[in-house]
Design an enzyme around this catalytic site. Sequence first.
Site, PDB file in Angstrom:
ATOM      1  N   CYS A   2      -2.218 -13.253   4.865  1.00 14.05           N
ATOM      2  CA  CYS A   2      -1.594 -14.571   4.923  1.00 14.05           C
ATOM      3  C   CYS A   2      -1.718 -15.228   3.551  1.00 14.05           C
ATOM      4  CB  CYS A   2      -2.214 -15.510   5.949  1.00 14.05           C
ATOM      5  SG  CYS A   2      -2.101 -14.874   7.616  1.00 14.05           S
ATOM      6  N   ARG A  27       0.746 -10.726   0.617  1.00 11.75           N
ATOM      7  CA  ARG A  27      -0.394 -10.956   1.512  1.00 11.75           C
ATOM      8  C   ARG A  27      -0.018 -10.887   2.992  1.00 11.75           C
ATOM      9  NH1 ARG A  27      -4.491 -13.322  -1.399  1.00 11.75           N
ATOM     10  NH2 ARG A  27      -5.455 -14.018   0.524  1.00 11.75           N
ATOM     11  N   TRP A  74       0.470 -12.739   8.035  1.00 13.18           N
ATOM     12  CA  TRP A  74       0.170 -11.382   8.486  1.00 13.18           C
ATOM     13  C   TRP A  74      -0.479 -11.575   9.850  1.00 13.18           C
ATOM     14  CZ3 TRP A  74      -4.138  -8.420   9.857  1.00 13.18           C
ATOM     15  CH2 TRP A  74      -3.925  -7.034   9.897  1.00 13.18           C
ATOM     16  N   ASN A 100      -5.344 -19.448   6.589  1.00 14.97           N
ATOM     17  CA  ASN A 100      -5.522 -18.029   6.289  1.00 14.97           C
ATOM     18  C   ASN A 100      -6.935 -17.656   6.707  1.00 14.97           C
ATOM     19  OD1 ASN A 100      -5.728 -15.476   5.107  1.00 14.97           O
ATOM     20  ND2 ASN A 100      -6.193 -16.305   3.088  1.00 14.97           N
ATOM     21  N   GLY A 101      -7.053 -16.690   7.616  1.00 18.19           N
ATOM     22  CA  GLY A 101      -8.381 -16.287   8.080  1.00 18.19           C
ATOM     23  C   GLY A 101      -8.364 -16.130   9.588  1.00 18.19           C
ATOM     24  N   GLU A 487      -6.082  10.094  -1.584  1.00 17.93           N
ATOM     25  CA  GLU A 487      -5.288   8.974  -2.087  1.00 17.93           C
ATOM     26  C   GLU A 487      -3.788   9.293  -2.027  1.00 17.93           C
ATOM     27  OE1 GLU A 487      -5.599   5.984  -2.554  1.00 17.93           O
ATOM     28  OE2 GLU A 487      -4.060   5.380  -3.966  1.00 17.93           O
ATOM     29  N   LYS A 491      -1.106   7.072   0.076  1.00 22.78           N
ATOM     30  CA  LYS A 491       0.112   6.476  -0.509  1.00 22.78           C
ATOM     31  C   LYS A 491       1.325   6.818   0.343  1.00 22.78           C
ATOM     32  CE  LYS A 491      -0.976   4.085  -2.630  1.00 22.78           C
ATOM     33  NZ  LYS A 491      -2.327   3.785  -2.806  1.00 22.78           N
ATOM     34  N   GLU A 494       1.338   4.972   3.699  1.00 20.74           N
ATOM     35  CA  GLU A 494       1.570   3.538   3.534  1.00 20.74           C
ATOM     36  C   GLU A 494       3.048   3.203   3.370  1.00 20.74           C
ATOM     37  OE1 GLU A 494      -2.091   1.424   1.216  1.00 20.74           O
ATOM     38  OE2 GLU A 494      -1.022   2.934   0.092  1.00 20.74           O
ATOM     39  N   HIS A 510     -10.573  25.304   8.520  1.00 18.26           N
ATOM     40  CA  HIS A 510     -11.312  24.880   9.709  1.00 18.26           C
ATOM     41  C   HIS A 510     -10.505  23.919  10.575  1.00 18.26           C
ATOM     42  CE1 HIS A 510     -14.801  26.943   8.140  1.00 18.26           C
ATOM     43  NE2 HIS A 510     -14.546  26.386   6.986  1.00 18.26           N
ATOM     44  N   LYS A 609      -1.630  -6.719   1.286  1.00 18.90           N
ATOM     45  CA  LYS A 609      -2.362  -6.238   0.120  1.00 18.90           C
ATOM     46  C   LYS A 609      -3.795  -6.735   0.082  1.00 18.90           C
ATOM     47  CE  LYS A 609      -1.786  -5.128  -4.600  1.00 18.90           C
ATOM     48  NZ  LYS A 609      -1.961  -3.714  -4.257  1.00 18.90           N
TER      49      LYS A 609
HETATM   50  C1  G6P Z   1      -5.464  -3.089   1.569  1.00 15.55           C
HETATM   51  C2  G6P Z   1      -4.430  -2.706   0.538  1.00 15.55           C
HETATM   52  C3  G6P Z   1      -4.893  -1.465  -0.210  1.00 15.55           C
HETATM   53  C4  G6P Z   1      -6.266  -1.694  -0.815  1.00 15.55           C
HETATM   54  C5  G6P Z   1      -7.280  -2.150   0.221  1.00 15.55           C
HETATM   55  C6  G6P Z   1      -8.558  -2.628  -0.425  1.00 15.55           C
HETATM   56  O1  G6P Z   1      -5.512  -2.125   2.561  1.00 15.55           O
HETATM   57  O2  G6P Z   1      -3.177  -2.477   1.146  1.00 15.55           O
HETATM   58  O3  G6P Z   1      -3.970  -1.166  -1.232  1.00 15.55           O
HETATM   59  O4  G6P Z   1      -6.708  -0.509  -1.404  1.00 15.55           O
HETATM   60  O5  G6P Z   1      -6.751  -3.250   0.968  1.00 15.55           O
HETATM   61  O6  G6P Z   1      -8.279  -3.757  -1.203  1.00 15.55           O
HETATM   62  P1  G6P Z   1      -9.076  -4.201  -2.464  1.00 15.55           P
HETATM   63  O7  G6P Z   1      -8.334  -5.409  -2.970  1.00 15.55           O
HETATM   64  O8  G6P Z   1     -10.458  -4.541  -1.991  1.00 15.55           O
HETATM   65  O9  G6P Z   1      -9.079  -3.096  -3.438  1.00 15.55           O
END
Ligand code: G6P
Length: 614
Positions: A2, A27, A74, A100-101, A487, A491, A494, A510, A609
């Site tokens: 948010c 956000r 969000w 927000n929260g 990673e 990606k 996501e 395995h 994010k």
């Molecule tokens: C969310 C974002 C990711 C990020 C993660 C941790 O899931 O979508 O891209 O890696 O949070 O966020 P930070 O700001 O703590 O790296």
Amino acid sequence: MCGIVSYIGKKDPVPILIKGLRRLEYRGYDSAGLALLDGKSLNSVKKAGKVSELSDELSVSPIKGNCGIAHTRWATHGVPNDINAHPHLDKSGKIALVHNGIIENYDSIKKTLEKRGVVFSSDTDSEVLVQLISEIYHNDEGQLDFKDAVKAALQEVVGAYGIVAMCSDEPDSLFAARMGSPLVLGVGDNEFLFASDASPIIEYTRNVIYLDDGEFVEVKNSAYSISNIHTEEIVSKTITKIDLTIEEIEKGEFPHFMLKEIHDQKHSISDTLRGRLNLEDGTSMLGGINDYLPNILEASRIYITACGTSWHAGLIGKHLIEEYARVPVHVEYASEFRYRNAIIDANTILIAISQSGETADTLAAIKKSKELGALTLGICNVVGSSISRETDAGIFTHAGPEIGVASTKAFTAQVTVLIMLALKIGRKKGVSLHRGKELISSLKEIDTNVSKTLETIKLVRQVAKATCNADNYLYLGRGVNFPVALEGALKLKEISYIHAEGYPAAEMKHGPIALIDKDMPVVFLAPQDETFLKILSNIEEVKARGGIIITVTDEENDSLNSLSDYVLVTPKSHRYIFPITSSIILQLLAYELAQFRGCEIDQPRNLAKSVTVE
Ligand code: G6P
């Protein structure tokens, strides 16, 4: 999670709020809304969907006012629809609030208010807060002014919040408070803004105040005052000058922020290295942690904690720190670490990695470790963020603002900092000058190597075109490249919604090997290091089962070429540079696959994010 923005001043608030919401859309983008005070009347517009939907609605039915609050959501409590969108209004229609929260005890407060006859219109926890403020404000027989009513309501809620509220009885005022969710106050020339980060503010003023937990702000008649939420005590705060530029937060010639940020890596890694490399002594210079170096050198164990992509950087950090500094490193998801009885004492170092510096679980893990006596270090990208302020010391990544929801340049900058940190400790603990110089020399060539890596884009596009209908994708790597596989898979999940898994290459036997058939693309991270021949055997195993083989390597090789359907080559460099360059290829691959599948790259479904809820 948010985004909130609000404005009070002489300008028309609507364009300022809409632009601010667009900047904060990373956000959350489930719904958006704004409320304006026009003298004594309060008007609001709320729409499910993105900020563009709200903006379209406002062009059809405009509203006006002299100050306003806005929100991009969000969803946590209640589906993303118009009614659950913020701002929420109280039953009298005089008070509006953005939040927000999460209000954790919303259910019990809601039940109490319902017994008193309050009828709720939304399913959100946030509406509970505005109705509670209203109850206190309207039932105090004139004893409390609006500010005191907000403060009194905040005493009753448990949870996290960044809020801004306004009331039609107080036409030239905004009221804000922070507990656990970020909030920045922009102090302009007779104008003030609140926002979840500084990006909506910089066009109007460079002067900001980062609010801390427990702080309450009243802006009234062109002046602000900050006090403790729980008491009348006035809090004195310093104004910080921010140096963010507008270009840094816009995508320029690129169709998506993600692609821009992938290309930014041509300089963001060296921005992170700038002024920190000492080739002569084969070490790094990390001013932020100098005072704590003796504690770090004496530590008996290091925990790295983080979430998401930052956690993957942490896994790479474990390899680096154990290799160079010879101290045990445990890498933990912050959300798990904070709730388990980990062995934390004064000989423990906690390294928290976070792009945003706001992730709620990471912040909580830091607070817990501090209480237990650990020294806490932060690796953050956002200056002024909660984590950068909560940790005892730290090292900033200078990747610049990252706006695409899928993290790219922040990840490679985090790995870069971890390389420098491992070397710094290692050199103090006996790593030879030669080894130090070797690594520093490779870091100095990083810009060229990243630029060459980006030249693989055409071939990556071919791979994406050929495999974009796959339902699953497997990523395999060994050692320090196993986290790169994780990673790469993250990606892809996501932004393209293809199910993907990262696995240690040998572990494939395995379980995941059962999934392999002619439709399964398998990405191998296969640098020419001591595990190369083992990886080659793993590739044979996939080949024998008909999988589509995509190899990422740092040196072409006849066996690799004949076994692989596609070979993507990064420049040959130090073994610890390969995780950086190869992850750039995997970022491009995820981007191109998402493009072919027509996905919303910068704002993938359900994600946000900055995760400020637990
Ligand atoms: C969310 C974002 C990711 C990020 C993660 C941790 O899931 O979508 O891209 O890696 O949070 O966020 P930070 O700001 O703590 O790296």
